[in-house]
Design an enzyme around this catalytic site. Structure first.
Site, PDB file in Angstrom:
ATOM      1  N   ASP A  22       0.809  -1.221   0.000  1.00 61.95           N
ATOM      2  CA  ASP A  22       0.000   0.000   0.000  1.00 61.95           C
ATOM      3  C   ASP A  22       0.845   1.275   0.000  1.00 61.95           C
ATOM      4  O   ASP A  22       0.474   2.281   0.610  1.00 61.95           O
ATOM      5  CB  ASP A  22      -0.972   0.028   1.197  1.00 61.95           C
ATOM      6  CG  ASP A  22      -1.777  -1.245   1.272  1.00 61.95           C
ATOM      7  OD1 ASP A  22      -2.166  -1.744   0.201  1.00 61.95           O
ATOM      8  OD2 ASP A  22      -2.013  -1.744   2.385  1.00 61.95           O
ATOM      9  N   LYS A  25       2.238   2.067  -5.169  1.00 59.94           N
ATOM     10  CA  LYS A  25       2.962   1.525  -6.327  1.00 59.94           C
ATOM     11  C   LYS A  25       2.161   1.727  -7.612  1.00 59.94           C
ATOM     12  O   LYS A  25       2.725   1.995  -8.660  1.00 59.94           O
ATOM     13  CB  LYS A  25       3.228   0.022  -6.123  1.00 59.94           C
ATOM     14  CG  LYS A  25       4.129  -0.278  -4.943  1.00 59.94           C
ATOM     15  CD  LYS A  25       4.356  -1.766  -4.775  1.00 59.94           C
ATOM     16  CE  LYS A  25       3.166  -2.556  -4.268  1.00 59.94           C
ATOM     17  NZ  LYS A  25       2.773  -2.291  -2.876  1.00 59.94           N
ATOM     18  N   GLY A  49      -4.171  -4.260  -3.936  1.00 55.97           N
ATOM     19  CA  GLY A  49      -5.181  -3.269  -4.279  1.00 55.97           C
ATOM     20  C   GLY A  49      -4.454  -2.011  -4.688  1.00 55.97           C
ATOM     21  O   GLY A  49      -3.782  -1.386  -3.875  1.00 55.97           O
ATOM     22  N   HIS A  50      -4.514  -1.679  -5.969  1.00 59.29           N
ATOM     23  CA  HIS A  50      -3.782  -0.522  -6.478  1.00 59.29           C
ATOM     24  C   HIS A  50      -4.768   0.478  -7.049  1.00 59.29           C
ATOM     25  O   HIS A  50      -5.604   0.119  -7.873  1.00 59.29           O
ATOM     26  CB  HIS A  50      -2.789  -0.959  -7.560  1.00 59.29           C
ATOM     27  CG  HIS A  50      -1.747  -1.909  -7.050  1.00 59.29           C
ATOM     28  ND1 HIS A  50      -0.883  -2.591  -7.852  1.00 59.29           N
ATOM     29  CD2 HIS A  50      -1.439  -2.286  -5.780  1.00 59.29           C
ATOM     30  CE1 HIS A  50      -0.085  -3.344  -7.119  1.00 59.29           C
ATOM     31  NE2 HIS A  50      -0.409  -3.191  -5.851  1.00 59.29           N
ATOM     32  N   GLN A 235       2.541  -6.284  -3.288  1.00 56.11           N
ATOM     33  CA  GLN A 235       3.073  -6.516  -1.943  1.00 56.11           C
ATOM     34  C   GLN A 235       4.397  -5.771  -1.772  1.00 56.11           C
ATOM     35  O   GLN A 235       4.609  -4.789  -2.467  1.00 56.11           O
ATOM     36  CB  GLN A 235       3.201  -8.016  -1.631  1.00 56.11           C
ATOM     37  CG  GLN A 235       1.866  -8.717  -1.451  1.00 56.11           C
ATOM     38  CD  GLN A 235       1.192  -9.076  -2.743  1.00 56.11           C
ATOM     39  OE1 GLN A 235       1.779  -9.707  -3.609  1.00 56.11           O
ATOM     40  NE2 GLN A 235      -0.038  -8.679  -2.913  1.00 56.11           N
TER      41      GLN A 235
HETATM   42  P1  IMO Z   1      -0.383  -4.217  -2.381  1.00 50.82           P
HETATM   43  O1  IMO Z   1       0.137  -4.761  -3.678  1.00 50.82           O
HETATM   44  C1  IMO Z   1      -1.004  -4.634   1.879  1.00 50.82           C
HETATM   45  C2  IMO Z   1      -0.836  -8.680   3.593  1.00 50.82           C
HETATM   46  C3  IMO Z   1      -2.149  -9.083   4.237  1.00 50.82           C
HETATM   47  C4  IMO Z   1      -1.634 -10.027   5.311  1.00 50.82           C
HETATM   48  C5  IMO Z   1      -0.471 -10.732   4.629  1.00 50.82           C
HETATM   49  C6  IMO Z   1      -0.811 -12.078   4.040  1.00 50.82           C
HETATM   50  O2  IMO Z   1      -1.693  -3.540  -2.477  1.00 50.82           O
HETATM   51  O3  IMO Z   1       0.638  -3.417  -1.680  1.00 50.82           O
HETATM   52  P2  IMO Z   1      -2.263 -12.773   1.900  1.00 50.82           P
HETATM   53  O4  IMO Z   1      -3.709 -12.526   1.588  1.00 50.82           O
HETATM   54  O5  IMO Z   1      -1.323 -12.181   0.893  1.00 50.82           O
HETATM   55  O6  IMO Z   1      -1.963 -14.212   2.186  1.00 50.82           O
HETATM   56  O7  IMO Z   1      -2.029 -11.995   3.303  1.00 50.82           O
HETATM   57  O8  IMO Z   1      -0.062  -9.871   3.582  1.00 50.82           O
HETATM   58  N1  IMO Z   1      -0.939  -8.206   2.193  1.00 50.82           N
HETATM   59  C7  IMO Z   1      -0.967  -6.909   1.824  1.00 50.82           C
HETATM   60  N2  IMO Z   1      -0.996  -5.780   2.573  1.00 50.82           N
HETATM   61  N3  IMO Z   1      -0.966  -4.511   0.547  1.00 50.82           N
HETATM   62  C8  IMO Z   1      -0.889  -5.629  -0.210  1.00 50.82           C
HETATM   63  O9  IMO Z   1      -0.701  -5.569  -1.534  1.00 50.82           O
HETATM   64  C9  IMO Z   1      -0.941  -6.896   0.418  1.00 50.82           C
HETATM   65  N4  IMO Z   1      -0.920  -8.175  -0.015  1.00 50.82           N
HETATM   66  C10 IMO Z   1      -0.913  -8.949   1.079  1.00 50.82           C
HETATM   67  O10 IMO Z   1      -2.806  -7.984   4.788  1.00 50.82           O
HETATM   68  O11 IMO Z   1      -1.110  -9.314   6.398  1.00 50.82           O
HETATM   69 MG    MG Z   2      -2.900  -2.768  -1.120  1.00 54.15          MG
END
Ligand code: IMO
Ligand code: MG
Length: 454
Positions: A22, A25, A49-50, A235
């Site tokens: 978050d 990106k 979530g972008h 991530q």
């Molecule tokens: P973007 O690309 C924020 C976090 C989840 C959880 C951990 C594992 O938007 O930055 P999962 O569902 O992947 O098995 O969850 O990773 N998580 C993210 N947190 N932004 C994301 O993606 C995330 N993708 C996974 O909240 O703590």
């Molecule tokens: Mg996100």
């Protein structure tokens, strides 16, 4: 004789998350993609979530790369993505509302990507329930999809093109194993019926057929033509399954090395890595967070309060609620120690710091802004993120540099020299501690609300 296939210049930029996701990106990826011909998502799935802004509309994306807003860009969902056909088709329908040119022709899906089925989301729930300390996953079935893949009974996007009876046969293998677990955990409503699932997913396959490709051919096309390629990271460094806060991580290697494989690229394709963070830190889900500030959050919900804590102020000023899940994010001060360690893991060339405008406002409200410049851990001062927190049960204690006050900057500002001195000081602290040049500074929500330093 020169090998024509390797006789080319590196062309790919990885937009890497520095913290726990978050970081914005999507915004820099869609900005960078303005002159790119290929934009790739190589890791994660609908757990990402972008948000991007297209003609004044804010669009939340989960699987489709942010580069879709550039009408010249091919957008590839790579082999490393846990591909959820149901969510993808919903996302496509949503995107169609914005009249973005040639959507259908520009989105390509790697036939090799593992497919997320509804039972993976049920398994996600089951695994979380079974744990004393749940990870706090997004429940999007990401971990279970990758673990089926590792166990070699996952289905890939290509399988959706099989006749339904063959597809049912493949789903049947997963059913044989997973139905035992669903029964044992009294989750009878989740029992997998291979035939009906096969019928449903075969239909999705038929709709997706024109978009399903061998991703290798697309990256070869970009390479041979010297086109600019953007890898839109999902991530982040501290969520990487090896580098991150295991077990509070996601189930993929989302650092640069993993993103390359997921994107059908080799290491020689990589031109540069832009490390993206915010001028404060946020995290969703459980796990250590050294610079976290108190906030009124319980069980992923904001509870009523009269006077906000500092963490509430950051969350509300930064609108820190998940794009995928709507969960309120835990918030805290910027952490330059993580940035330093992230730079090493990701191979970062430059940094982008988003929300420089927001942190200025937060400083005005709270009277100060802090940046973590070192940790005290196990009685010693350190300048890296330790990897044995699970063992020691000690979250590193931040050592802060404090700036008094805040600032206001207009989203139209493009000239770094015109930033308030305090904002420049903030940037130089981060740059000095992390050792990575700050090239981009986000000063507003739109893609173009960015200061680019030469
Ligand atoms: P973007 O690309 C924020 C976090 C989840 C959880 C951990 C594992 O938007 O930055 P999962 O569902 O992947 O098995 O969850 O990773 N998580 C993210 N947190 N932004 C994301 O993606 C995330 N993708 C996974 O909240 O703590
Ligand atoms: Mg996100």
């Amino acid at each position: 004789m020169a090998n024509k296939e390797v006789d080319y210049l590196p062309m790919a930029t990885h937009i890497a998350g520095a913290m726990w996701g978050d970081e914005g990106k999507g915004k820099i990826a869609s900005g960078e993609a303005e002159n790119a011909r290929l934009v790739i998502r190589g890791t994660g799935g609908a757990n990402a979530g972008h948000s991007v802004v297209y003609k004044g509309n804010k669009i939340g994306l989960h699987l489709v790369p942010g580069g879709i807003t550039n009408p010249n860009a091919i957008c590839l969902i790579g082999q490393g993505v846990a591909f959820d056909p149901i969510l993808f088709l919903k996302e496509l329908e949503e995107l169609e509302k914005y009249e973005i040119p040639n959507l259908g022709e520009r989105i390509k899906i790697s036939g090799r990507a593992p497919v997320v089925f509804p039972y993976h989301k049920d398994m996600d729930e089951l695994y979380e329930r079974a744990k004393d300390k749940p990870v706090g996953t997004t429940r999007r079935g990401i971990g279970p999809t990758y673990s089926d893949y590792d166990n070699r009974f996952a289905l890939r996007v290509y399988d959706l093109l099989l006749p339904p009876y063959e597809l049912a046969g493949k789903i049947g293998v997963a059913a044989k194993i997973l139905n035992i677990l669903f029964a044992a955990f009294d989750m009878d409503e989740c029992i997998i019926n291979p035939e009906s699932l096969a019928e449903e997913f075969h239909k999705y396959g038929e709709v997706l057929r024109p978009m399903i490709v061998n991703g290798d051919r697309i990256t070869r096309w970009a390479r041979q033509n010297g086109y600019k390629v953007i890898i839109e990271g999902a991530q982040a460094y501290r969520l990487d399954k090896n580098y991150g806060d295991y077990p509070n991580v996601t189930s993929s290697n989302c650092v640069t090395a993993g993103a390359l494989i997921g994107s059908h690229l080799n290491h020689k394709d990589l031109d540069k890595v832009i490390l993206v963070s915010k001028a404060y830190a946020s995290r969703v889900g459980n796990g250590p967070f050294p610079t976290e500030l108190m906030a009124h959050i319980e069980n992923d919900k904001v509870i009523p309060y009269e006077k906000p804590f500092a963490g509430d102020v950051i969350r509300e000023e930064g609108h820190e609620y998940g794009v995928s899940t709507g969960r309120p994010r835990r918030c805290g001060w910027a952490d330059a120690v993580i940035l330093k360690s992230a730079g090493e893991a990701e191979g970062a060339d430059f940094q982008c710091i988003n929300h420089l405008d927001t942190i200025g406002k937060i400083g005005q409200i709270l009277g100060e802004i802090k940046v973590c410049v070192a940790y005290v851990y196990q009685g010693e001062q350190i300048d890296f993120y330790p990897d044995d927190i699970e063992l020691t049960k000690e979250t590193p204690t931040p050592i802060y540099e404090t700036l008094k006050g805040g600032w206001e900057i207009s989203s139209d500002l493009r000239d770094y020299d015109k930033l308030p001195d305090l904002a420049k000081k903030f940037v130089s602290i981060i740059e000095d501690v992390s050792g990575i040049p700050v090239k981009y500074l986000g000063v507003g929500p739109k893609n173009q609300d960015m200061i680019v330093r030469s």
